[in-house]
Write a protein that holds these residues in place. Sequence first.
Motif, PDB file in Angstrom:
ATOM      1  N   GLY A 100       0.754  -1.241   0.000  1.00  0.00           N
ATOM      2  CA  GLY A 100       0.000   0.000   0.000  1.00  0.00           C
ATOM      3  C   GLY A 100       0.786   1.293   0.000  1.00  0.00           C
ATOM      4  O   GLY A 100       0.266   2.319   0.437  1.00  0.00           O
ATOM      5  N   LEU A 101       2.009   1.283  -0.505  1.00  0.00           N
ATOM      6  CA  LEU A 101       2.774   2.531  -0.529  1.00  0.00           C
ATOM      7  C   LEU A 101       2.185   3.515  -1.537  1.00  0.00           C
ATOM      8  O   LEU A 101       1.693   3.121  -2.583  1.00  0.00           O
ATOM      9  N   ILE A 102       2.299   4.786  -1.218  1.00  0.00           N
ATOM     10  CA  ILE A 102       1.964   5.805  -2.211  1.00  0.00           C
ATOM     11  C   ILE A 102       3.230   6.142  -2.984  1.00  0.00           C
ATOM     12  O   ILE A 102       4.345   5.919  -2.510  1.00  0.00           O
ATOM     13  N   TRP A 103       3.047   6.689  -4.185  1.00  0.00           N
ATOM     14  CA  TRP A 103       4.160   6.892  -5.112  1.00  0.00           C
ATOM     15  C   TRP A 103       5.289   7.704  -4.497  1.00  0.00           C
ATOM     16  O   TRP A 103       6.462   7.429  -4.729  1.00  0.00           O
ATOM     17  N   SER A 104       4.941   8.686  -3.684  1.00  0.00           N
ATOM     18  CA  SER A 104       5.968   9.578  -3.127  1.00  0.00           C
ATOM     19  C   SER A 104       6.874   8.858  -2.128  1.00  0.00           C
ATOM     20  O   SER A 104       7.929   9.387  -1.766  1.00  0.00           O
ATOM     21  N   THR A 105       6.492   7.666  -1.687  1.00  0.00           N
ATOM     22  CA  THR A 105       7.299   6.943  -0.704  1.00  0.00           C
ATOM     23  C   THR A 105       7.964   5.705  -1.283  1.00  0.00           C
ATOM     24  O   THR A 105       8.578   4.938  -0.543  1.00  0.00           O
ATOM     25  N   PHE A 106       7.862   5.507  -2.560  1.00  0.00           N
ATOM     26  CA  PHE A 106       8.445   4.305  -3.178  1.00  0.00           C
ATOM     27  C   PHE A 106       9.930   4.172  -2.861  1.00  0.00           C
ATOM     28  O   PHE A 106      10.441   3.062  -2.741  1.00  0.00           O
TER      29      PHE A 106
END
Length: 125
Positions: A100-106
């Motif tokens: 469930g990561l969001i793109w900004s935390t990849f």
Amino acid sequence: VQLQASGGGLVQAGDSLRLSCAASGRPFSNYVMGWFRQAPGKEREFVAAIRWSGGTTKYRDSVKGRFTVSKDTAKNTVYLQMSSLKPEDQAIYYCAAANGLIWSTFEDKTKYPYWGQGTLVTVSS
């Protein structure tokens, strides 16, 4: 979650190599699969990531245009195709998984709870 990375080896600068990461243990539909690397004496750094559902990708700037991350859903496997390899790409490469990561935390390695064992890529000049 179990991750098994493979495909590392010794190559010359300019060569290509494909790493694989076989994943097992649960459905991965909401997971992000990341590739990180660590050279001797350096911090582990983000290389690339792909969202299992939808295929959204992200790359560190130094590998853009040279590396491609992809997935094979049927095989539960993620790949890192590396081309035009440089000596500075030499490192142990790890695959990792996070839900469930969001793109900004990849690229945030602290967000990934699951890690494979690493595979060594050696690039000779």
